[in-house]
Design an enzyme around this catalytic site. Structure first.
Site, mmCIF file in Angstrom:
data_model
loop_
_atom_site.group_PDB
_atom_site.id
_atom_site.type_symbol
_atom_site.label_atom_id
_atom_site.label_comp_id
_atom_site.label_asym_id
_atom_site.label_seq_id
_atom_site.Cartn_x
_atom_site.Cartn_y
_atom_site.Cartn_z
ATOM 1 C CD GLU A 458 21.962 18.742 -57.562
ATOM 2 O OE1 GLU A 458 22.988 18.077 -57.750
ATOM 3 O OE2 GLU A 458 20.815 18.242 -57.609
ATOM 4 C CD GLU A 489 19.365 15.224 -58.416
ATOM 5 O OE1 GLU A 489 18.556 14.828 -57.551
ATOM 6 O OE2 GLU A 489 20.544 15.508 -58.150
ATOM 7 C CD GLN A 511 26.747 18.747 -58.915
ATOM 8 O OE1 GLN A 511 26.498 18.024 -57.952
ATOM 9 N NE2 GLN A 511 27.120 20.000 -58.786
ATOM 10 C CG ASP A 514 26.464 8.330 -62.764
ATOM 11 O OD1 ASP A 514 26.727 7.125 -62.802
ATOM 12 O OD2 ASP A 514 27.153 9.198 -63.325
ATOM 13 C CE1 TYR A 515 24.598 10.145 -58.267
ATOM 14 C CE2 TYR A 515 25.794 12.104 -58.952
ATOM 15 C CZ TYR A 515 25.772 10.866 -58.337
ATOM 16 O OH TYR A 515 26.913 10.351 -57.794
ATOM 17 C CG HIS A 556 30.801 8.481 -58.724
ATOM 18 N ND1 HIS A 556 30.423 7.514 -57.829
ATOM 19 C CD2 HIS A 556 30.549 9.663 -58.140
ATOM 20 C CE1 HIS A 556 29.964 8.089 -56.730
ATOM 21 N NE2 HIS A 556 30.032 9.388 -56.889
#
Ligand SMILES: Cc1ncc(C[n+]2csc(CCOP(=O)(O)OP(=O)(O)O)c2C)c(N)n1
Ligand SMILES: [Mg+2]
Length: 767
Positions: A458, A489, A511, A514-515, A556
């Site tokens: 991304e 993802e 990116q 956390d993801y 975050h």
């Protein structure tokens, strides 16, 4: 017959391809050398039709034969019905994939074959369109290979299916996706699975038209051989020549004996359905068609069927004999050793009883043998023959254990341990630069050096990633090598797995850390197990690049390292503290054949570092810690962004006379292979582990490594401690961070407190 092997206890579990045979024959006809399959457990007929699964091998898989020569699918590591071909030879070197009808190794979680399929298909697109790959002729013939997916109708309910279908439509890759539709997923009918009970109907919006790219979508009945052959030929043509994805919805299939050996379908199908299934069984329909069209007579088909039965019986016997005979030899050997021992032992009647029980087992498994030996060993106390038995147990374990445990990581010449460190070189007079420029210029060097390297994620393309570590790279190397992708993802990871399995060196960007959770399932189930589950015959040297947040908030600020390292054993996990280290890891990884996750420090891109001169060349060793400050009082072990706080606290502690040794772990998997931390605590005799994970997260893994693996507990004068974040996710903002994660003050006080315990007079209590 396979089913019977399970019911009689020779095999543990069976899942077979019956009811889905005929479309697989049609698919096999269109499948060429160099193509790849990514499918699921029903594809037994297909694997036999492409010549990669014999009857004997089928049964070897069912029994779990641990010899790769007998069970080429997984050397007994996977249940039968999980198929694979060999992309690698026994030394871990690539075979010529263009000469093989390839099957990527199956995994059990439904729809998890989808993300990888995307990458297998995209590799053709890369090979066809990217300059500099012309030499890689053992991987691709100008991108003419098709990736073939198969999935059950019910499994299309999974998010991974829809995510991948969309992505392949966007990317326009040569993928032919077959849905084997038997209206059920185990006992659950299509009405609970699919809107309108019809996957091709609801995917109609993906159909390409004059103005828009998309899919070719075709529906065909699974018992209609002639039509199936036409459809598969057409689909292969579209995918191979135009690089357009095709979806084939194969309807009206059956599942004659129920889903697997765990149940029968009479429990959930009504009379009418059962009658229909018996009439429309695809083999029955094909037989009818052969006779009606005079391709064959009933007598000929009966003869073929009888011959087949015979062949299966023979194959089954051969597989069983090959499976059982080495185990029986181990049994015989142990029985004779035990009988010898019993002659003089004080526990002779006990030994005789267990030995007789073992000897009477007609079809022993290894557990029977070893557990008998180990039980008897306990009884031998300090008798003179104990040694003979313990030696035998050790020898057998040493040869048998690798059959179950080898190949989690690469054992080839290109594994990470064969890379020598190359230090970065600097012009000492040069000014410091923003650290992100080191990454960018290093990636530039890597793209030039390795035409097979590509990066996607991304915002990774046009703007050169959110932190501009790839600034300008797309302009220079093109939209295929430096690519923006959708927010997806799991299939970003899968895209990387598939491309890496076809000889490319993808760097998949997630990116933010956390993801990564959206991708962790596929990392854990597919990437981390690939080399292991094929006993080293397939690999995906994928690099996953991400960055740990420091934006301060629940989603975050993450550093769920314990979750990550425990979910992905089989993938290296690297946590560089700055961008020079990170770049050095990329340089190292690209000379090895192993997958890795690299977590950059989000708050490090704008910090100043010196630009190395030997970009693309310097190499950070993997599994080696670095002492970034030596000291004599206490060893503090940490990693990543937290180190900067530790360094600050150490400076402040120095003012009160506490001399901290700081060790940067750098590489969580593998961990400190030289045991340098042990050397440090032998000097300081105190240990504190600090990270930003939850209590008992990665810090407890680090403690286990130091205390248990390195035997560090011998060196400690005080209780080893950890300092971590709170148990909850980090709260928002700077104060949220201060009260959620370890601060410089927390670190200072924790270390001070440990020194206070040692010398309360010199270091009086703070509170
Ligand atoms: C993620 C996940 N959930 C559940 C299962 C258990 N399971 C195995 S197969 C299956 C049904 C699949 O049905 P379908 O996709 O229609 O394939 P079929 O067996 O009918 O060919 C289920 C629920 C699994 N393997 N993976
Ligand atoms: Mg089904």
């Amino acid at each position: 017959m396979g089913r019977r092997e399970v019911l009689t206890g020779k095999a543990k579990f069976g899942i077979f391809g019956d009811g889905k045979e005929v479309p697989q024959l049609a698919m096999a006809k269109a499948f060429r050398e160099g193509d790849f399959r990514s499918g699921y457990y029903r594809d037994q007929t297909f694997m036999m039709a492409i010549g990669h699964l014999s009857i004997q091998q089928f049964f070897a898989g069912l029994y779990g034969h641990t010899d790769i020569e007998h069970d080429p699918m997984s050397a007994g590591r996977q249940m039968g019905g999980h198929f694979a071909t060999h992309s690698l030879d026994k030394n871990g070197n690539w075979n010529d994939l263009t000469k093989i009808k390839n099957s990527s190794s199956d995994i059990s979680p439904t729809a998890s074959q989808m993300p990888r399929l995307l990458g297998l298909a995209q590799a053709s697109k890369i090979y066809r369109n990217v300059d500099g790959l012309e030499q890689k002729t053992t991987f691709s013939n100008k991108g003419n290979e098709v990736a073939w997916g198969t999935i059950g109708n019910a499994s299309t309910s999974e998010g991974l299916f829809f995510e991948t279908i969309n992505a392949a439509g966007v990317l326009q890759v040569p993928m032919v996706m077959s849905v084997w539709d038997d209206e059920y997923g185990i006992s659950v009918h299509a009405k609970h699975q699919t809107t309108k009970e019809n996957i091709s109907e609801i995917l109609k919006g993906f159909q390409r038209d004059e103005n828009n790219n998309g899919y070719e979508i075709i529906t065909v009945n699974g018992w209609d051989y002639a039509n199936l052959v036409t459809v598969y030929k057409k689909a292969a043509g579209i995918a191979r020549e135009e690089h357009v994805p095709v979806l084939i919805h194969v309807t009206e299939l059956t599942q004659p004996q129920g889903h697997s050996t765990s149940g029968s379908h009479e429990r959930y199908k009504n009379e009418e359905r059962l009658a229909w299934e018996s009439e429309f069984d695809c083999l029955k329909q094909m037989t009818k068609w052969l006779i009606e069209n005079n391709f064959s007579t009933e007598e000929e088909l009966i003869a073929i069927s009888n011959q087949a039965k015979n062949d299966v019986l023979e194959g089954k016997k051969a597989a069983w004999n090959a499976f059982i005979s080495p185990i029986k030899s181990e049994q015989t050997e142990l029985v004779s050793i035990l009988r010898e021992i019993a002659k003089t032992s004080q526990s002779s009647s006990y030994i005789e009883q267990l030995t007789n029980e073992l000897a009477s087992i007609k079809e022993p498994i290894r557990k029977d043998i070893l557990s008998t030996a180990r039980k008897i060993l306990r009884k031998l106390g300090s008798e003179k023959d104990k040694n003979t038995l313990s030696k035998w147990i050790k020898n057998v374990t040493a040869t048998i254990q690798p059959k179950f445990s080898s190949h989690l990581y690469s054992a080839s010449e290109n594994n990470i341990f064969n890379v020598n460190e190359v230090l970065p070189e600097f012009d000492e007079n040069a000014a410091d630069v923003d650290a992100r420029l080191i990454l960018r210029d290093n990636f530039d060097a890597l793209f030039t050096k390795f035409p097979e390297v590509l990066v996607f994620g991304e915002d990774a393309g046009n703007i050169g990633d959110v932190n501009q570590g790839l600034e300008g790279m797309q302009e220079k190397y093109g939209e295929l090598r430096v690519a923006d992708v959708g927010i997806r993802e799991a299939s970003i990871i899968g895209q990387g797995i598939g491309m890496a399995m076809r000889g490319l060196r993808p760097i998949a960007e997630i990116q933010y850390l956390d993801y990564l959770l959206y991708g962790i399932q596929i990392m854990s189930d597919d990437l981390a197990t690939l080399h292991y589950r094929t006993a080293g015959r397939q690999k995906a040297p994928l690099i996953i690049r991400t960055r740990g947040h420091r934006l301060e908030g629940i989603w975050h600020a993450g550093s769920p390292m314990g979750m990550i390292i425990n979910a992905i054993r089989g993938i290296h996990v690297l946590v560089p503290r700055n961008m020079t280290k990170a770049a050095g890891f990329y340089n190292t990884l690209l000379t090895t054949d192993e997958p890795a996750l690299v977590i950059e420090c989000l708050n490090g891109y704008r910090l100043k570092e010196k630009m190395p001169l030997n970009l693309g060349e310097f190499k950070t060793p993997i599994g080696v810690v670095e002492t970034i400050k030596s000291g004599k009082d206490i060893t503090v072990v940490s990693y990543g962004s937290t180190l900067r706080l530790v360094e600050q606290a150490a400076k402040e502690l120095m003012e009160v006379g506490i001399d901290v040794e700081i060790i940067d772990v750098q590489s969580l998997l593998p961990f400190d292979i030289n045991h340098d931390i042990l050397k440090s605590i032998s000097k300081t005799n105190r240990l504190l582990v600090i990270d930003e994970d939850v209590p008992g997260g990665a810090s407890s893994y680090i403690l286990q490594q130091i205390l248990e693996v390195q035997k560090g507990y011998f060196q400690l004068d005080s209780q080893p401690k950890t300092l971590t974040s709170q148990e909850h996710r980090p709260s928002y903002g700077t104060d949220g961070d201060y009260f959620s994660k370890p601060s410089t003050e927390d670190i200072y006080e924790k270390i001070y407190e440990m020194m206070h315990e040692d010398n309360p007079v010199k270091f009086p209590s703070l509170y």
